[in-house]
Design an enzyme around this catalytic site. Structure first.
Site, PDB file in Angstrom:
ATOM      1  N   ASP A 106       0.859  -1.188   0.000  1.00 37.64           N
ATOM      2  CA  ASP A 106       0.000   0.000   0.000  1.00 37.64           C
ATOM      3  C   ASP A 106       0.897   1.242   0.000  1.00 37.64           C
ATOM      4  O   ASP A 106       1.803   1.336  -0.831  1.00 37.64           O
ATOM      5  CB  ASP A 106      -0.956  -0.061   1.204  1.00 37.64           C
TER       6      ASP A 106
ATOM      7  N   HIS B  27      -7.051  -6.269  -1.517  1.00 37.73           N
ATOM      8  CA  HIS B  27      -5.977  -5.299  -1.285  1.00 37.73           C
ATOM      9  C   HIS B  27      -4.983  -5.719  -0.212  1.00 37.73           C
ATOM     10  O   HIS B  27      -3.803  -5.395  -0.310  1.00 37.73           O
ATOM     11  CB  HIS B  27      -6.595  -3.958  -0.888  1.00 37.73           C
TER      12      HIS B  27
END
Length: 315
Positions: A94, A292
């Site tokens: 991320d 994610h």
């Protein structure tokens, strides 16, 4: 704890051997690497996961500008030096992937290889980021713009940190994300909140109640401002990195993304550009049906890929 330009950086360390520095994203802290560190240590590496500046037990400067990318790169350099090493492999997820990428770009003398999870590398360029994000969404507001306004996201999150984190993690996880065609949780309606679109009532399979308690307790203690300040420096980063406009990362690299992760699908052009932007790319992987939170959703696969890639690197 080690010294950095911002004060103190908290880290957790396992194993010995070549240093692998693990950098988390939003809204996480070192704990997001709990399923990688023992495996890397067993494979003969010195696995070190940091709390990024503004998170966890690390220092949290008051000045919003203290969270610019170049400062975070220097934090990574300070960690390597404080551990008595001259070089390291840096791996990020991320925002941590972007911090890792810029660490290898700006300080290739220190970071001999870079692994990117979930967020592809895209060289600096184009218009000012705030202008780009402001144009996204039409009648809706993109989450990055929402986060960039000081105090706004804090007012949404901090009254119920645990509930907000549970919804945010679920919104971007493969097994709990909203169905195709449902309102996108990356956007808020004008005058609304991001949480309005989060799924409720079920945690993703990778996140136990105990894990959620760990995350919630840390952010309840620290508040959200330090973490959100990363989003509030994107224009400063664009200015600071002007000398690297369009620059490739030449160090050996790795990318792992999930096919259900918006970071991967929205940035498909960046992945296609890897022959030019990551000429040192050793391997690139898209995990089918993964969201994610890739190293937590699919720890065994990520660990296998990471250890194979690390073993392929020159010492």
């Amino acid at each position: 704890m080690v010294s950095s330009p911002a004060g103190r950086i908290h880290l957790v360390e396992q194993g010995s051997g070549p240093l692998v520095l693990l950098v988390h994203g939003f809204p996480e802290f070192w704990y997001s690497w709990r399923r990688q560190m023992p495996v890397l240590a067993s494979a003969g590496y010195r696995a070190v996961a940091v709390d990024v500046r503004g998170y966890g037990r690390s220092s949290k400067p008051e000045d919003t500008a203290a969270y610019r990318m170049l400062d975070l790169v220097e934090d990574n350099v300070a960690v390597v030096e404080a551990l008595g090493e001259r070089t390291a492999v840096v791996v990020g997820h991320d925002w941590g992937a972007t911090i890792a990428a810029n660490s290898a770009l700006v300080r290739p003398d220190v970071f001999r290889a870079v692994g990117l999870l979930s967020v592809p590398y895209a060289p600096r360029g184009g218009p000012r980021p705030s202008e780009v994000f402001a144009r996204m969404g039409g009648e809706e507001e993109f989450y990055v713009s929402y986060f960039q306004e000081p105090g706004r996201a804090e007012a949404e999150i901090e009254p119920d940190v645990r509930g907000w984190l549970a919804g945010f993690y679920a919104a971007l996880s493969a097994d709990t994300m909203p169905a195709a065609g449902a309102p996108d949780p990356h956007f808020a309606s004008r005058g609304g909140t991001l949480r309005d679109r989060f799924p409720a009532g079920r945690l993703p399979a990778w996140l136990s109640e105990d894990d959620l308690d760990v995350y919630a307790a840390e952010f309840e203690r620290t508040g959200m401002r330090g973490a959100l300040n990363r989003y509030r420096n994107m224009d400063r980063d664009w200015e600071d990195l002007a000398g690297f406009d369009g620059s490739p990362i030449t160090r050996p690299s790795l990318f792992i993304g999930g096919t259900l992760d918006a970071s991967t699908t929205w940035m498909a052009d960046a992945i296609e550009a890897y022959p030019a932007t990551l000429p040192g790319l050793v391997s690139s992987h898209l995990l089918d049906g993964c969201g994610h939170w890739i190293q937590q959703e699919r720890p065994e696969e990520v660990n296998d890929i990471l250890t194979a890639w690390l073993a392929s690197l020159p010492i």
